[in-house]
Design an enzyme around this catalytic site. Structure first.
Site, PDB file in Angstrom:
ATOM      1  N   LEU A  15      27.857  41.545  43.937  1.00 52.77           N
ATOM      2  CA  LEU A  15      27.608  40.567  44.281  1.00 52.77           C
ATOM      3  C   LEU A  15      29.293  40.091  43.952  1.00 52.77           C
ATOM      4  O   LEU A  15      29.144  39.108  44.845  1.00 52.77           O
ATOM      5  CB  LEU A  15      27.217  40.557  43.223  1.00 52.77           C
ATOM      6  CG  LEU A  15      25.357  40.550  42.621  1.00 52.77           C
ATOM      7  CD1 LEU A  15      24.363  40.520  41.623  1.00 52.77           C
ATOM      8  CD2 LEU A  15      24.125  40.167  43.707  1.00 52.77           C
TER       9      LEU A  15
ATOM     10  N   GLU B 105      38.208  39.774  37.911  1.00 53.91           N
ATOM     11  CA  GLU B 105      39.180  40.406  37.438  1.00 53.91           C
ATOM     12  C   GLU B 105      38.709  42.045  36.242  1.00 53.91           C
ATOM     13  O   GLU B 105      39.284  42.306  36.776  1.00 53.91           O
ATOM     14  CB  GLU B 105      39.247  39.382  35.674  1.00 53.91           C
ATOM     15  CG  GLU B 105      40.700  39.674  35.660  1.00 53.91           C
ATOM     16  CD  GLU B 105      40.903  38.613  34.469  1.00 53.91           C
ATOM     17  OE1 GLU B 105      40.617  37.629  34.029  1.00 53.91           O
ATOM     18  OE2 GLU B 105      41.754  38.802  33.550  1.00 53.91           O
ATOM     19  N   PHE B 106      37.822  42.216  36.252  1.00 58.75           N
ATOM     20  CA  PHE B 106      37.190  43.219  35.054  1.00 58.75           C
ATOM     21  C   PHE B 106      36.540  44.138  35.981  1.00 58.75           C
ATOM     22  O   PHE B 106      36.699  45.640  35.535  1.00 58.75           O
ATOM     23  CB  PHE B 106      36.274  42.789  34.196  1.00 58.75           C
ATOM     24  CG  PHE B 106      37.216  41.748  32.922  1.00 58.75           C
ATOM     25  CD1 PHE B 106      38.121  42.335  32.357  1.00 58.75           C
ATOM     26  CD2 PHE B 106      36.782  40.250  32.749  1.00 58.75           C
ATOM     27  CE1 PHE B 106      39.090  41.760  31.520  1.00 58.75           C
ATOM     28  CE2 PHE B 106      37.268  39.366  31.930  1.00 58.75           C
ATOM     29  CZ  PHE B 106      38.808  39.777  31.680  1.00 58.75           C
ATOM     30  N   GLY B 107      36.393  43.785  37.201  1.00 60.76           N
ATOM     31  CA  GLY B 107      35.505  44.882  37.854  1.00 60.76           C
ATOM     32  C   GLY B 107      34.346  44.309  39.056  1.00 60.76           C
ATOM     33  O   GLY B 107      34.344  42.695  38.832  1.00 60.76           O
TER      34      GLY B 107
ATOM     35  N   LYS C 135      27.631  42.897  34.992  1.00 58.14           N
ATOM     36  CA  LYS C 135      29.267  43.171  34.989  1.00 58.14           C
ATOM     37  C   LYS C 135      29.382  44.785  34.548  1.00 58.14           C
ATOM     38  O   LYS C 135      29.731  44.893  33.046  1.00 58.14           O
ATOM     39  CB  LYS C 135      29.730  41.731  34.841  1.00 58.14           C
ATOM     40  CG  LYS C 135      31.249  41.140  34.650  1.00 58.14           C
ATOM     41  CD  LYS C 135      31.646  39.857  33.664  1.00 58.14           C
ATOM     42  CE  LYS C 135      31.383  38.915  34.675  1.00 58.14           C
ATOM     43  NZ  LYS C 135      32.837  38.240  33.828  1.00 58.14           N
TER      44      LYS C 135
ATOM     45  N   ASP D  20      37.708  26.699  31.124  1.00 54.36           N
ATOM     46  CA  ASP D  20      37.632  27.428  32.470  1.00 54.36           C
ATOM     47  C   ASP D  20      36.832  26.849  33.603  1.00 54.36           C
ATOM     48  O   ASP D  20      36.618  27.392  34.280  1.00 54.36           O
ATOM     49  CB  ASP D  20      37.803  28.630  32.648  1.00 54.36           C
ATOM     50  CG  ASP D  20      38.902  29.717  33.653  1.00 54.36           C
ATOM     51  OD1 ASP D  20      39.112  28.647  34.524  1.00 54.36           O
ATOM     52  OD2 ASP D  20      38.583  30.708  34.126  1.00 54.36           O
TER      53      ASP D  20
HETATM   54  N1  LIG Z   1      25.095  35.972  37.464  1.00 54.91           N
HETATM   55  C1  LIG Z   1      25.317  36.508  38.166  1.00 54.91           C
HETATM   56  N2  LIG Z   1      24.882  36.174  39.571  1.00 54.91           N
HETATM   57  C2  LIG Z   1      25.122  36.257  40.821  1.00 54.91           C
HETATM   58  N3  LIG Z   1      26.483  36.539  41.067  1.00 54.91           N
HETATM   59  C3  LIG Z   1      27.114  36.437  39.946  1.00 54.91           C
HETATM   60  C4  LIG Z   1      26.068  36.459  38.480  1.00 54.91           C
HETATM   61  N4  LIG Z   1      28.384  36.464  38.143  1.00 54.91           N
HETATM   62  C5  LIG Z   1      28.636  37.277  37.857  1.00 54.91           C
HETATM   63  N5  LIG Z   1      28.709  37.066  40.434  1.00 54.91           N
HETATM   64  C6  LIG Z   1      29.020  37.337  41.130  1.00 54.91           C
HETATM   65  O1  LIG Z   1      30.415  38.094  41.104  1.00 54.91           O
HETATM   66  C7  LIG Z   1      31.417  37.472  40.971  1.00 54.91           C
HETATM   67  C8  LIG Z   1      32.380  37.690  39.612  1.00 54.91           C
HETATM   68  O2  LIG Z   1      31.724  36.839  38.227  1.00 54.91           O
HETATM   69  P1  LIG Z   1      32.496  36.626  37.302  1.00 54.91           P
HETATM   70  O3  LIG Z   1      33.705  35.353  38.250  1.00 54.91           O
HETATM   71  O4  LIG Z   1      31.960  36.066  36.675  1.00 54.91           O
HETATM   72  O5  LIG Z   1      33.707  38.128  36.440  1.00 54.91           O
HETATM   73  P2  LIG Z   1      34.985  38.039  36.339  1.00 54.91           P
HETATM   74  O6  LIG Z   1      35.957  39.558  35.690  1.00 54.91           O
HETATM   75  O7  LIG Z   1      34.868  37.115  35.154  1.00 54.91           O
HETATM   76  O8  LIG Z   1      36.178  36.414  37.004  1.00 54.91           O
HETATM   77  P3  LIG Z   1      37.405  35.923  36.834  1.00 54.91           P
HETATM   78  O9  LIG Z   1      37.549  36.417  35.252  1.00 54.91           O
HETATM   79  O10 LIG Z   1      37.937  36.500  37.655  1.00 54.91           O
HETATM   80  O11 LIG Z   1      36.219  34.882  37.562  1.00 54.91           O
HETATM   81  C9  LIG Z   1      31.159  35.687  41.307  1.00 54.91           C
HETATM   82  O12 LIG Z   1      32.012  35.273  41.329  1.00 54.91           O
HETATM   83  C10 LIG Z   1      30.013  36.410  41.649  1.00 54.91           C
HETATM   84  O13 LIG Z   1      30.128  36.100  43.422  1.00 54.91           O
END
Ligand SMILES: Nc1ncnc2c1ncn2[C@@H]1O[C@H](COP(=O)(O)OP(=O)(O)OP(=O)(O)O)[C@@H](O)[C@H]1O
Length: 865
Positions: free
Chosen positions: A47, A51-53, A80, A175
């Site tokens: 999806l 940052e974490f994958g 995630k 954030d």
């Molecule tokens: N609950 C969800 N439903 C649908 N898509 C999601 C969901 N959570 C995350 N995503 C998708 O995955 C991407 C990355 O998720 P997220 O931003 O939570 O990851 P992260 O590792 O915390 O990234 P960062 O901290 O760099 O923003 C989001 O931009 C979104 O496209």
């Protein structure tokens, strides 16, 4: 009806409509093996990437297709996946993950992403979240260029409601940005990414760590090293989001010396020295709100309570008046009605460590996960364990519950902060569970062991295999083994999987207690007390300990001149319904009292679920529909469209009349034209050729019938077409530029690249008036820095000359660059940026070498697409 995205397939591409008679084909073992799985989930497409994958789509692998019920379809989740290796050496990352899990556990609001469960195996930690299938909010705005006021107002209300809820729990998001907002299937807003969340207590709410994304971070975070009021920082970010929603680009995005906003110091100096400017199409009322939100001085900045009462949000006042406690109640009530199939525990099937890359393709191999027999599911940690203090009462000897086999099979997890914290949480949660279990009546114990449980309010029916299972509070958890939790063999025999739903205040368990409430009330209370005690034994207060009083929103003042007069009847009836509901609902001020109120209050019994038998299954029908109560969370898109259409018509009429009456004198005709222009469909290639054809035609006619009248007409028509075409192209270029300004911070997937943009600008240097809307607010006095300097133009030309074809360069983007981009894009701890250098940096003029600019561009370009 097709509720699945095309690229996400269930069971080998089955995307049939679900009908009463539809049955999924039984999967063969071979088919089953083909799926990449993680714990109880089959993994689908990616999806997104953070940052974490990767974040993967998932759905339960134990989904059974034996039923002919329409309600029986797999619930999709977003998982995630975090590689444990990637965080083992990075304390900050661990804390971030931990914070996210920890915060989400306590948040239950329709506009905040739901945490379903947290799983881990030897290689991955999987945070299982509610799937927000509407996609990313910034892409939504990008597609629409900017949102219409009504839609913007609705979504912004949802954002404010969510943020208020977060704050009410003693947490701050820190954030908030467009990239951290998603949409659900009904285009409701979903706040996500709680990696920077922190807690505050009302007495000492100042924070020292500045974090977030530069463009959304409040000035006090960057410019000053003093502790800041975190809630006000969230409000600033909401202001930036609102501006972006309404304008289609970010505020203070027009510094020619810092066009990309990459120089944080310069950006903030610019923010502080440049008054907020508005395009014409942002009307006075939202402007007023923005002006109150985007105030550099946090003390003068509007607070959430005032925002909720702002004139612009009046149409959603009933929605905004729902208090956090009421949300807790409503959501918990709703969670009772989740229909769940009796799931076999994934541990029950012997799973050797096997690669699931049986599809054979390279990508599959890359994505494959090792399913470990020690894959665990554990509840998210409570807030207190952020302090990494473990309180494990001696009475709990978790290891005793493990079979020797399992004990020897344990993982040696690191003793890192997150691991320790997670373990603490597991312990705390289990303590609660154990005490809860002890309080269960014999009937319930039998029901648990047989795996037959219903949430009916009626006396317990005869227990028979295959009964309906309403998923309930996590009453029984997996046992804990040091740092890993492994289901014991005995537990595996119990068929009901109840480990996953993380709903601390879930009222479901209270439903089970209805049978013999007199017997269990005391023990329940003691269980809750235990939970509270175990929580309070930690040094920090639980976030839920902070409960501001209910807000009373003044009634809608019909005398007040407002542009919103739509659906008044509907709204008033909805709000009266809400009030009625809320009047009769036994809402209390403390979430932990939910169980009590549920048990003792007769009104709660009235509003309790009623089971409707549906074939083999029972479906609990919620007596309170959250979405209809709120009225603002759109349930069906069709409804939304209808409302939008009604609104549009009424709104246009209203504006027309207001303009005539001279009330909105500052709404120029240009604004209206611009809006209507936006609605005009883009010119088709056929139309584009029309002009040229007309010219050709005119030429032919000209030669054959010189001076004839028809040729003159044809010429005039042709010229008109050409002029129109040119004008439209110019307008398009202008809007592209505008959008570009917005997109420059997000994505380049659909717009022209900046390279093209610079090429364009070489050909047609657009004056600053084209870059930004022509007419500015009367408040705008400062027009400095609006002009694209010659040096910038020079750089752009240089870029276009020096570069090979854009696609070629793009192909050369290495995975390293991509990584760099990701980290570049991610939110940062602003404190990491040397605050002292802010002024110095601003004083120096940034010398962006061509190479640096090109790199910057392609870095951004390889952002998540
Ligand atoms: N609950 C969800 N439903 C649908 N898509 C999601 C969901 N959570 C995350 N995503 C998708 O995955 C991407 C990355 O998720 P997220 O931003 O939570 O990851 P992260 O590792 O915390 O990234 P960062 O901290 O760099 O923003 C989001 O931009 C979104 O496209």
């Amino acid at each position: 009806m097709s509720y699945t995205n095309k690229r996400h397939t269930y069971y080998g591409g089955f995307t049939n409509d679900l009908s009463d008679t539809f049955q999924y084909p039984q999967r063969t073992d071979e088919q089953r093996r083909k799926h990449v799985t993680f714990g109880p989930y089959i993994l689908g497409s990616t999806l997104g990437e953070g940052e974490f994958g990767k974040v993967k789509l998932g759905w339960p692998k134990n989904f059974s297709n034996s039923s002919n019920s329409t309600f029986d379809f797999p619930k999709q989740v977003a998982i995630k996946l975090i590689k444990r290796d990637s965080i083992s050496n990075d304390y900050r990352k661990e804390v971030k993950i931990y914070r996210e899990i920890n915060a989400l556990k306590h948040l239950s609001h329709p506009n905040i992403v739901k945490l379903e469960e947290v799983l881990q195996n030897s290689r991955y930690i999987g945070i299982v979240l509610e799937y927000a299938c509407g996609g990313e909010f910034y892409k939504y705005i990008q597609k629409k260029r900017r949102l219409k006021e009504m839609n913007a107002c609705r979504l912004f209300s949802q954002l404010i409601s969510g943020v208020h809820y977060i704050h009410s729990k003693g947490l701050v998001h820190r954030d908030l940005k467009l990239e951290n907002l998603l949409l659900d299937k009904n285009e409701n807003l979903v706040i996500t990414d709680f990696g920077f969340v922190n807690e505050f207590c009302s007495r000492n709410e100042l924070m020292k760590t500045s974090c977030g994304s530069p463009c959304y971070a409040a000035p006090e975070l960057v410019i000053s090293a003093e502790p800041y009021e975190a809630r006000k920082a969230d409000i600033w970010s909401c202001g930036v989001i609102l501006y972006a929603i309404l304008a289609g680009y970010l505020p203070w995005d027009d510094d020619p010396n810092n066009p990309e906003g990459s120089d944080i110091g310069r950006l903030y100096n610019y923010i502080n020295s440049t008054p907020l400017k508005f395009p014409d199409y942002i009307l006075p009322i939202p402007r007023d709100l923005l002006r109150r939100m985007l105030v550099s001085d946090p003390k003068k900045r509007i607070n959430l309570k005032q925002i909720k009462k702002h004139e612009w949000l009046k149409p959603h006042s009933s929605f905004l008046s729902i208090t956090p406690d009421e949300w807790d109640k409503l959501n918990n009530t709703q969670s009772v009605f989740r229909l769940a199939k009796p799931r076999r525990r994934y541990g029950s099937r012997p799973q050797s460590s096997c690669s699931t890359s049986s599809l054979g393709s390279r990508s599959d191999k890359r994505d494959s996960l090792v399913i470990d027999s020690t894959l665990i599911t554990f509840p998210a940690p409570p807030q207190e364990s952020q302090n990494h203090i473990i309180t494990r009462p001696a009475s709990i000897a978790s290891d005793q519950r493990l079979s020797p086999i399992r004990r020897s099979n344990r993982h040696n997890r690191s003793n890192s902060a997150a691991s320790v914290a997670l373990q603490a949480v597991v312990n705390a949660d289990r303590e609660y569970v154990l005490s809860h279990e002890q309080s269960l009546s014999p009937v319930q114990n039998i029901r648990q062991t047989t795996g037959n449980m219903t949430a009916s309010l009626s006396p317990p029916p005869a227990i028979s295999p295959g009964d309906i299972i309403i998923e309930t509070t996590p009453i029984k958890r997996n046992t804990i083994s040091g740092s890993s939790i492994v289901p014991s063999l005995e537990e595996e025999s119990s068929t009901t999987m109840q480990t996953s739903k993380i709903q601390p205040n879930n009222m479901a368990s209270s439903q089970n207690h209805q049978y013999n409430k007199n017997k269990t009330q005391n023990s329940l209370q003691s269980a809750k007390n235990f939970y509270r005690t175990s929580s309070s034994s930690h040094t920090k207060p639980r976030p839920t300990s902070y409960h501001p009083g209910s807000y009373t929103t003044p009634p809608y003042n019909s005398n007040t001149l407002s542009i919103y007069e739509i659906n008044e009847k509907a709204k008033s009836s909805a709000s009266s319904q809400t009030l009625n509901q809320r009047d009769t609902s036994p809402f209390d001020s403390t979430p932990y009292l939910a169980l009590d109120t549920c048990i003792t209050s007769s009104s709660s019994i009235e509003s309790s679920p009623k089971l409707i038998t549906h074939g083999q299954f029972s479906v609990a029908k919620p007596s309170v529909d959250l979405q209809s109560v709120s009225g603002d969370l759109i349930k069906y898109k069709r409804d939304a469209d209808v409302v939008t259409r009604i609104y549009d018509e009424k709104y246009k009429q209203k504006r027309k009349s207001l303009r005539y009456s001279g009330i909105f004198s500052d709404i120029s005709c240009d604004t209206v034209t611009e809006e209507s222009d936006e609605l005009r469909p883009p010119e088709s290639p056929l139309q584009q050729h029309e002009g040229q054809e007309s010219i050709d035609k005119a030429k032919t006619e000209d030669t054959s019938e010189k001076g004839s009248k028809s040729s003159n007409i044809a010429k005039a028509t042709a010229q008109k077409h050409v002029n129109n075409h040119l004008e439209r192209s110019l307008n398009e270029a202008e809007s592209t530029k505008k959008r570009f300004s917005f997109l420059s911070l997000y994505s380049y997937d659909t717009s022209k690249s900046s390279l093209y943009s610079s090429m364009d600008s070489k050909r047609k240097p657009s004056p600053p008036s084209q870059r930004r809307p022509k007419k500015d607010d009367s408040y705008q006095t400062n027009s400095k820095n609006h002009y694209i300097t010659a040096s910038n133009m020079q750089t752009s030309h240089q870029v276009s000359k020096d570069l090979p074809a854009p696609t070629m360069v793009q192909n050369k983007c290495t995975s390293e660059t991509k990584k760099a981009v990701r980290s570049n894009r991610s939110s940062i701890m602003v404190s990491e940026v040397n605050k002292a250098s802010v002024d110095n940096k601003a004083a120096q003029s940034p010398e962006h070498s061509t190479a640096k600019r090109v790199l910057g561009f392609f870095k951004r370009r390889s952002m998540k697409i």
